[in-house]
Design a protein around this motif. Structure first.
Motif, PDB file in Angstrom:
ATOM      1  N   THR A 355       0.814  -1.201   0.000  1.00  0.00           N
ATOM      2  CA  THR A 355       0.000   0.000   0.000  1.00  0.00           C
ATOM      3  C   THR A 355       0.853   1.259   0.000  1.00  0.00           C
ATOM      4  N   LEU A 359       0.640   4.320  -2.695  1.00  0.00           N
ATOM      5  CA  LEU A 359       0.444   5.713  -2.283  1.00  0.00           C
ATOM      6  C   LEU A 359       1.554   6.605  -2.819  1.00  0.00           C
ATOM      7  N   ARG A 483      -5.863   8.724   2.021  1.00  0.00           N
ATOM      8  CA  ARG A 483      -5.273   7.388   2.153  1.00  0.00           C
ATOM      9  C   ARG A 483      -4.145   7.390   3.175  1.00  0.00           C
ATOM     10  N   ILE A 502      -5.193  -1.314  -0.969  1.00  0.00           N
ATOM     11  CA  ILE A 502      -5.341  -0.406  -2.101  1.00  0.00           C
ATOM     12  C   ILE A 502      -6.455  -0.871  -3.024  1.00  0.00           C
ATOM     13  N   GLU A 505      -9.998  -0.202  -1.142  1.00  0.00           N
ATOM     14  CA  GLU A 505     -10.436   1.178  -1.044  1.00  0.00           C
ATOM     15  C   GLU A 505     -11.160   1.587  -2.307  1.00  0.00           C
TER      16      GLU A 505
END
Length: 508
Positions: A355, A359, A483, A502, A505
Motif C-alpha cells: 500500500t 500511495l 489514504r 489499495i 479502497e
C-alpha cells in the motif's frame, strides 16, 4: 532483463514496433498537411461561394468557409472514432489476442488507404469512412504494440511512453505526402504505396508478435512469434503459484490479471465503483478539456493560418510544414513525463512495498498532472496570440503538451486504480473524452460564422476551459491525504498483504 527470447529478437520487435507506430498509427493527426493537398486538388471546392469583398478566409475572391467546415467535420469524425473505438477495440484485443486484433487493424488500415487512393474531388465523401478506418486501425495497432514493453523488464515504462510518442510523431507522414505531392507525385500513388505497406504489418504479425499476449513479469523461458503457441497458458499456471505482491506495485501488467473462480476478485474494488468515483470523473474531465483544445487546434490550423497570413498561400504552406516537422519530436518528448512519474523510484532508499508503494505512485502523479495542465495552458495562450511568428512557439508547446497528455493518462489510470480494471477504465476514459471532442465541430462553425474566421475569442474561451483541468490534481492530492490518514490510523501498513488495502479502497 527477464525473459528467454533472444536480445536480438526483442530489439527487432522493439525497433519494428517503433517504426510501425511512428509511420502509420496516428497519421490522421497530420490532417493539416493533407488538407493542404486536398484543397489544391479541389476536394469540396463546390462549397466555396463567390465573394465581392475579399477577407482572411477568401481565396481568389471566394468565401471557402464552408469548405473548411467540411474538412473540419472529416477530422472531427475521424478523431472521435480514434478515441471512442478504443473501448471496444481493447475488448477485442483482450478477448481474442494479438493476432486477431492485428488482422482486424491491418484490414481497416488497408481499406482506409485504398479509399483515399481512389477518392476524387467528385467522390470527396469517401474521406469520411477513410479517415475513420485509418483512426480505428491505428489505435488497434498501438494497443497491440504497447505490450512490447513487457519484454524489457525495468525499462517497460520508458518503452511504453516511447510507443505513445511514436504514435504522435506518425502525424508527420502526411507532411511527407504533402512534400512529395509538391514534387509531382500523385495522391493516388502515395496512398497505394501506404496500402502496400500492409504486407509488412502482416509479416511482423506472423514473425515478431505473439499469438495471444506478452505476459508480465516475463517467464525465463518465454518465446513468441511463430513458436510461442501454448506459452501463455503455461505462464498463467506458474503465475498463479506466485505469492501475492511478489512483483511490487510498479509492476502492473498491461492486461488485467485473470482471477480464477466464478466469484472473481472478492477483495478488490468493483469496476463500477472505480468508474463512478470522483477520482475517475475528474480525470476524464482533465483528459477531455485538454484533448478538445488539441483537436480544435489541429482541425482549425489551416483556416487560422490563412487568417493570420492574410491568405498568403506560400506563407500558409511554410507554417504547415513547420507544424508537421515539430510533430516528429513527439517520440523525444514522451518519456519526460515518465521520468516525472518514476522519480521516487530512483532513490537509494529501499522501495516501499504494498500500500505504501501505491500511495507513493499516486503522490508522484500529482506533479505529473499539474505539469501537463500547465503545458497545455501555456500552449493555449500562445495559440490565442494573433501573431503569425508566435505560432512557431505554439507548435513546439503543442507537441510537448500532447506527449505529456496521453502518456500521463495511461500512467495515472494504472497507478490510481486496481490493475484488473486498467483496460476497461482506459477505454472508458478515451470513449467519454471522444464525446466531449465532438464539440470541436460547433466551435469551428462558430468561428467560420459569427466570428467571421477570427478564432481569437474562441481561443480565449478555451484558455478558461483548460483551467478546469487543474481540479483533477487537487482531487488526487486530497485522495492521497485521505489514504495517508487511513494508513496512519491503521498503524503498520506493511503488515497487511501487499495490494489488499489499495484494492479494497474505493476511490473518491
Amino acid at each position: 532483463m527477464a525473459g528467454g527470447a533472444g536480445l536480438a529478437k526483442r530489439l527487432g520487435t522493439l525497433l519494428s514496433g517503433l517504426l510501425e507506430c511512428g509511420a502509420f498509427c496516428g497519421i490522421i493527426f497530420g490532417w493539416a498537411s493533407l488538407v493542404f493537398v486536398l484543397k489544391d486538388l479541389g476536394y469540396f471546392e463546390g462549397l466555396c461561394q463567390p465573394s465581392a469583398t475579399p477577407g482572411p478566409n477568401f481565396t481568389l475572391g471566394s468565401d471557402c468557409s464552408r469548405q473548411d467546415e467540411q474538412f473540419s467535420l472529416v477530422f472531427t469524425i475521424g478523431s472521435f472514432m480514434n478515441n471512442f473505438m478504443t473501448f471496444p477495440m481493447g475488448i477485442v484485443f483482450d478477448r481474442f489476442g494479438t493476432t486477431a486484433a492485428r488482422l482486424i487493424a491491418i484490414s481497416l488500415y488497408t481499406g482506409g488507404t485504398l479509399l483515399v487512393a481512389f477518392s476524387t474531388p467528385e467522390l470527396a465523401m469517401l474521406l469520411f469512412p477513410a479517415m475513420s478506418m485509418l483512426s480505428v486501425g491505428g489505435i488497434l495497432l498501438i494497443l497491440t504494440n504497447m505490450q512490447v514493453g513487457n519484454l524489457f523488464g525495468n525499462y517497460r515504462s520508458i518503452i511504453i511512453t516511447l510507443y505513445n510518442g511514436a504514435f504522435d510523431s506518425s502525424s508527420a507522414v502526411f507532411l511527407i505526402v504533402k512534400l512529395l505531392y509538391e514534387h509531382g507525385l500523385s495522391l493516388r500513388a502515395m496512398f497505394l504505396f501506404l496500402a502496400a505497406c500492409s504486407a509488412w504489418h502482416l509479416l511482423r504479425t506472423l514473425f515478431l508478435m505473439p499469438r495471444s499476449r506478452i505476459p508480465y513479469p516475463l517467464p525465463p523461458d518465454y518465446n513468441y512469434g511463430l513458436r510461442c503457441r501454448g506459452r501463455s497458458r503455461s505462464y498463467r499456471s506458474r503465475k498463479d503459484k506466485q505469492p501475492p505482491g511478489e512483483a511490487g506495485a510498479e509492476e502492473t501488467p498491461l492486461e488485467p490479471p485473470v482471477t480464477r473462480g466464478a466469484g472473481g476478485d472478492a477483495t478488490g474494488t468493483p469496476f463500477r465503483a472505480c468508474a463512478c468515483s470522483w477520482l475517475f470523473a475528474w480525470h476524464v474531465a482533465w483528459l477531455s478539456v485538454m484533448q478538445l483544445r488539441h483537436y480544435l487546434f489541429i482541425g482549425t490550423l489551416n483556416p487560422q493560418l490563412e487568417h493570420l497570413a492574410g491568405g498568403d498561400h506560400t506563407m500558409v504552406s511554410t507554417y504547415t510544414n513547420a507544424f508537421a516537422f515539430t510533430q516528429l519530436c513527439g517520440v523525444l518528448c514522451a518519456p519526460w513525463n515518465g521520468l516525472i512519474l518514476d522519480r521516487h523510484k530512483r532513490g537509494k532508499a529501499p522501495r516501499p512495498e504494498g500500500t505504501l508503494a501505491a500511495l507513493a505512485d499516486l503522490r508522484s502523479a500529482v506533479l505529473s498532472l499539474v505539469v501537463t495542465v500547465a503545458l497545455c495552458l501555456l500552449f493555449s495562450v500562445f495559440a490565442a496570440l494573433p501573431v503569425l511568428p508566435a505560432q512557431f512557439g505554439t507548435f513546439v508547446l503543442q507537441v510537448i503538451s500532447r506527449s505529456f497528455l496521453y502518456g500521463g493518462n495511461a500512467a495515472f489510470l494504472a497507478i490510481a486504480f486496481p490493475p484488473q480494471h486498467f483496460g476497461k477504465l482506459y477505454g472508458l476514459a478515451m470513449a467519454l473524452s471522444a464525446l466531449v471532442a465532438l464539440l470541436q465541430y460547433p466551435c469551428v462553425a462558430l468561428v467560420q460564422g459569427p466570428l467571421q474566421g477570427d478564432p481569437f475569442y474562441m481561443n480565449l474561451g478555451l484558455i478558461a476551459v483548460v483551467l478546469v483541468a487543474f481540479v483533477s490534481p487537487v482531487v488526487v492530492a486530497r485522495e492521497c491525504q485521505r489514504r495517508a490518514k487511513e494508513l496512519g490510523m491503521a498503524g503498520t501498513p506493511l503488515a497487511a498483504p501487499p495490494g489488499t488495502e489499495i484494492h479494497a479502497e474505493t476511490p473518491h
